[in-house]
Scaffold this active site. Structure first.
Site, short mmCIF file in Angstrom:
data_model
loop_
_atom_site.label_atom_id
_atom_site.label_comp_id
_atom_site.label_asym_id
_atom_site.label_seq_id
_atom_site.Cartn_x
_atom_site.Cartn_y
_atom_site.Cartn_z
N CYS A 1 101.42 42.66 -35.13
CA CYS A 1 100.34 42.29 -34.21
C CYS A 1 100.85 41.32 -33.14
O CYS A 1 100.69 41.56 -31.94
CB CYS A 1 99.17 41.67 -34.97
SG CYS A 1 97.93 40.99 -33.86
N LYS B 1 110.06 37.72 -37.59
CA LYS B 1 109.34 36.52 -37.16
C LYS B 1 107.95 36.53 -37.75
O LYS B 1 107.32 37.61 -37.79
CB LYS B 1 109.19 36.53 -35.63
CG LYS B 1 110.48 36.31 -34.88
CD LYS B 1 110.15 36.33 -33.41
CE LYS B 1 111.39 36.33 -32.56
NZ LYS B 1 111.13 36.80 -31.22
N GLY C 1 95.29 58.36 -30.07
CA GLY C 1 94.60 57.34 -30.88
C GLY C 1 94.64 56.05 -30.10
O GLY C 1 94.73 56.04 -28.86
N HIS D 1 69.79 36.69 -19.94
CA HIS D 1 69.76 37.57 -18.77
C HIS D 1 70.32 36.82 -17.57
O HIS D 1 69.94 35.67 -17.35
CB HIS D 1 68.32 38.00 -18.48
CG HIS D 1 68.20 38.87 -17.28
ND1 HIS D 1 68.65 40.17 -17.28
CD2 HIS D 1 67.71 38.62 -16.03
CE1 HIS D 1 68.42 40.70 -16.08
NE2 HIS D 1 67.85 39.77 -15.31
N VAL E 1 102.00 70.36 -29.58
CA VAL E 1 103.35 70.25 -29.03
C VAL E 1 104.27 71.14 -29.86
O VAL E 1 104.31 71.03 -31.08
CB VAL E 1 103.86 68.79 -29.10
CG1 VAL E 1 105.26 68.68 -28.49
CG2 VAL E 1 102.91 67.85 -28.38
N GLY F 1 104.07 36.45 -37.90
CA GLY F 1 103.15 36.99 -36.90
C GLY F 1 103.18 38.51 -36.93
O GLY F 1 102.21 39.16 -36.55
N GLY F 2 104.31 39.06 -37.36
CA GLY F 2 104.40 40.50 -37.62
C GLY F 2 104.16 41.40 -36.42
O GLY F 2 104.34 40.98 -35.26
P1 NAD Z 1 96.15 56.78 -34.68
O1 NAD Z 1 96.11 57.29 -36.04
O2 NAD Z 1 95.09 55.87 -34.19
O3 NAD Z 1 96.21 58.00 -33.63
C1 NAD Z 1 97.17 58.98 -33.69
C2 NAD Z 1 96.65 60.17 -32.92
O4 NAD Z 1 97.67 61.14 -32.81
C3 NAD Z 1 95.47 60.85 -33.58
O5 NAD Z 1 94.44 61.00 -32.64
C4 NAD Z 1 96.03 62.19 -34.03
O6 NAD Z 1 95.08 63.22 -34.02
C5 NAD Z 1 97.12 62.41 -33.01
N1 NAD Z 1 98.22 63.28 -33.44
C6 NAD Z 1 98.86 63.30 -34.64
N2 NAD Z 1 99.84 64.21 -34.63
C7 NAD Z 1 99.86 64.79 -33.40
C8 NAD Z 1 100.66 65.77 -32.78
N3 NAD Z 1 101.65 66.36 -33.41
N4 NAD Z 1 100.36 66.11 -31.49
C9 NAD Z 1 99.36 65.51 -30.83
N5 NAD Z 1 98.57 64.57 -31.38
C10 NAD Z 1 98.82 64.18 -32.65
O7 NAD Z 1 97.60 56.12 -34.53
P2 NAD Z 1 98.25 55.25 -33.39
O8 NAD Z 1 97.48 55.38 -32.13
O9 NAD Z 1 99.68 55.56 -33.41
O10 NAD Z 1 98.03 53.79 -33.93
C11 NAD Z 1 98.58 53.41 -35.19
C12 NAD Z 1 97.67 52.46 -35.91
O11 NAD Z 1 97.65 51.22 -35.24
C13 NAD Z 1 96.25 52.98 -35.97
O12 NAD Z 1 95.76 52.86 -37.26
C14 NAD Z 1 95.51 52.12 -35.02
O13 NAD Z 1 94.19 51.87 -35.42
C15 NAD Z 1 96.32 50.84 -34.99
N6 NAD Z 1 96.21 50.28 -33.65
C16 NAD Z 1 95.09 49.60 -33.33
C17 NAD Z 1 94.91 49.11 -32.07
C18 NAD Z 1 93.68 48.35 -31.74
O14 NAD Z 1 92.99 47.94 -32.65
N7 NAD Z 1 93.35 48.17 -30.48
C19 NAD Z 1 95.86 49.35 -31.09
C20 NAD Z 1 96.98 50.08 -31.43
C21 NAD Z 1 97.14 50.54 -32.72
#
Ligand code: NAD
Length: 460
Positions: A41, A36, A176, A439, A231, A38-39
């Site tokens: 996001c 679809k 992350g 303010h 892990v 919009g992908g």
């Molecule tokens: P991420 O790269 O942001 O975070 C992945 C995390 O997993 C890192 O902190 C890393 O150190 C950790 N990690 C990696 N291998 C691991 C392991 N074996 N054990 C424990 N921790 C481990 O990736 P994400 O959170 O999956 O998100 C994917 C992408 O999507 C990112 O680039 C993110 O910026 C984007 N995203 C953005 C938003 C937003 O803008 N609000 C929301 C969701 C995702």
């Protein structure tokens, strides 16, 4: 069909932006999409997750209503309604996106696109010829060996969004954006959460003080947050109704079980079966390699968005798609400065940033200093009972330049836009501080931190 000036393969933020911009510049354009428009996001990322988080935020706010003198009884979460509302929001946006694409006379070609050559795309049985191609195929969750997702007990973010009911307990691997946002959501709706991060802090790409504050805030709401944790994937066990992980943490091996585990360790580019072998397009550790105008090694094949790596954010993909379309129309384009791109993590409390941390600035050889201002001195934060968090301004005391802004706290996602504009306009910390903030508003926190940096604060 005749030759099309620009074909975007992938109809997410990067692809549809490139196609729309191309038509605005007088070119013909089409979008090839197997699912679809919009992908990620719109359908599996930003929008559905933020709709969920808004339900959690509403729940928390209603639970606090008593403190505001509003009596509410029997507060509980109605999960099917959370999901139904999220779907309605996505569908509304999907409809308007389709209308915008059609208004620009862009054909949405349904199916999987494959390059036959640098100028030909095959979709289903249809062969299309393009003057320019924009690869905007996006990304998918990365898997870790030994912890392969099965969609039932070991999940990725796509699986999690499709669950009929929330788990009672969850082990989240990776803190992350994805891991932290889901941790925050599940904590707020009453799921038992364990968050396991390999690096020393949650949201490890953010300012270290921000990561520390977010880790503390999640732990204070009951999350078991394990940082610098590993892990032992070979010891993963999946039972009928539980999953068990062994984690090495603080010199000990800890066994933990939960209803489900979420693997949130990053994403990888989607480029398989794309026919890149029929072109000179190169990959760099799986990401499509491009120049500053998003051109691949093929002069008329561009790539944007998650497929090229870097910041995997919808607004980045859109900015890149815009530039790629302009370049394909023969315009001279300016390089995108990624240091002015705002980044937001929609946890409770929210995290938002733009530019460099103090440490990154020092590593870049700059003389960097930072100043923090807490929400606990901000009138609106007290009025809203949201006084945790701070804004931190990083600046160069020699030039006065504003180098970065890092915010954790209420509405950080909205507050960061002022900082992003300031970075775009190459403002100094003094200019942000001297800008008059209304303010009482939360925005005063950024103004105060900038005033501290510029030495013009009346409070300190
Ligand atoms: P991420 O790269 O942001 O975070 C992945 C995390 O997993 C890192 O902190 C890393 O150190 C950790 N990690 C990696 N291998 C691991 C392991 N074996 N054990 C424990 N921790 C481990 O990736 P994400 O959170 O999956 O998100 C994917 C992408 O999507 C990112 O680039 C993110 O910026 C984007 N995203 C953005 C938003 C937003 O803008 N609000 C929301 C969701 C995702």
């Amino acid at each position: 069909m005749d030759e099309i000036d620009l074909i975007a393969i992938g109809g997410g933020s990067g692809g549809y932006t490139a196609a729309i911009r191309a038509t605005q510049l007088g070119l013909t354009a089409a979008v090839v999409e197997r699912d679809k428009v919009g992908g990620t996001c719109l359908h599996r990322g930003c929008i559905p997750t933020k709709a969920w988080l808004e339900s959690a935020a509403t729940l928390i706010r209603v639970r606090k209503a008593g403190a505001f003198g509003v009596r509410v009884e029997n507060v509980s979460l109605d999960y099917p309604t959370v999901v139904a509302r999220q779907k309605r929001v996505v569908e509304t946006l999907h409809k308007s996106l389709r209308a915008v694409i059609q208004k620009h006379k862009i054909e949405i070609i349904e199916g999987e696109g494959r390059l036959l050559s640098p100028t030909q795309v095959m979709v289903g049985g249809r062969k299309l010829t393009a003057r320019n191609i924009v690869i905007a195929t996006g990304s998918r969750p990365r898997e870790i060996p030994g912890l392969e997702t099965d969609g039932t007990r070991i999940l990725n973010s796509d699986h999690l969004l499709a669950l009929a009911a929330p788990p009672r307990s969850i082990l989240i691997i990776g803190a992350g954006a994805v891991g932290s946002e889901f941790a925050s959501f599940f904590l707020d709706i009453g799921t038992e959460v364990t968050l396991i991060e390999m690096l020393p802090a949650v949201v490890p790409l953010e300012d270290p003080d921000v990561g520390k504050a977010l880790g503390k805030a999640l732990a204070a709401r009951g999350a078991n947050v394990l940082t610098s944790a590993r892990v032992l994937t070979e010891r993963t066990r999946v039972y009928d109704s539980r999953v068990e992980l062994t984690v090495e943490h603080e010199g000990q091996e800890k066994q933990m079980t939960a209803d489900v585990a979420l693997v949130a360790v990053g994403r990888e580019a989607v480029t398989d079966n794309l026919g890149l072998d029929k072109t000179k397009v190169q990959l760099d550790r799986g990401w499509v390699r491009v120049d500053d105008a998003y051109r691949t090694a093929e002069p008329h094949v561009y790539a944007v968005g998650d497929a090229i790596g870097g910041l995997l954010l919808a607004h980045v993909a859109a900015a890149e798609g815009f530039i790629a379309a302009e370049a394909s129309a023969g315009k001279t384009v300016a390089k995108l400065d990624y240091n002015r791109v705002p980044r937001v993590t929609y946890t409770n409390p929210q995290v938002a940033s733009v530019g460099m941390t103090e440490q990154q600035a020092k590593e870049a050889g700059l003389n960097a200093k930072s100043q923090r201002f807490s929400f606990k001195y901000n009138a609106m934060a007290l009025i809203e009972d949201e006084a945790d968090g701070f804004a931190k301004v990083v600046h160069d005391p020699d030039s006065g330049d504003l180098l970065g802004v890092h915010i954790i706290g209420p509405h950080a996602s909205e507050l960061i836009s002022e900082a992003a504009l300031a970075r775009f306009l190459q403002a100094s910390a003094w200019e942000v501080g001297a800008n008059i903030h209304p303010h009482p508003t939360l925005s005063e926190v950024l103004g105060e931190a900038a005033q501290l940096s510029a030495g013009i604060s009346i409070y300190w």
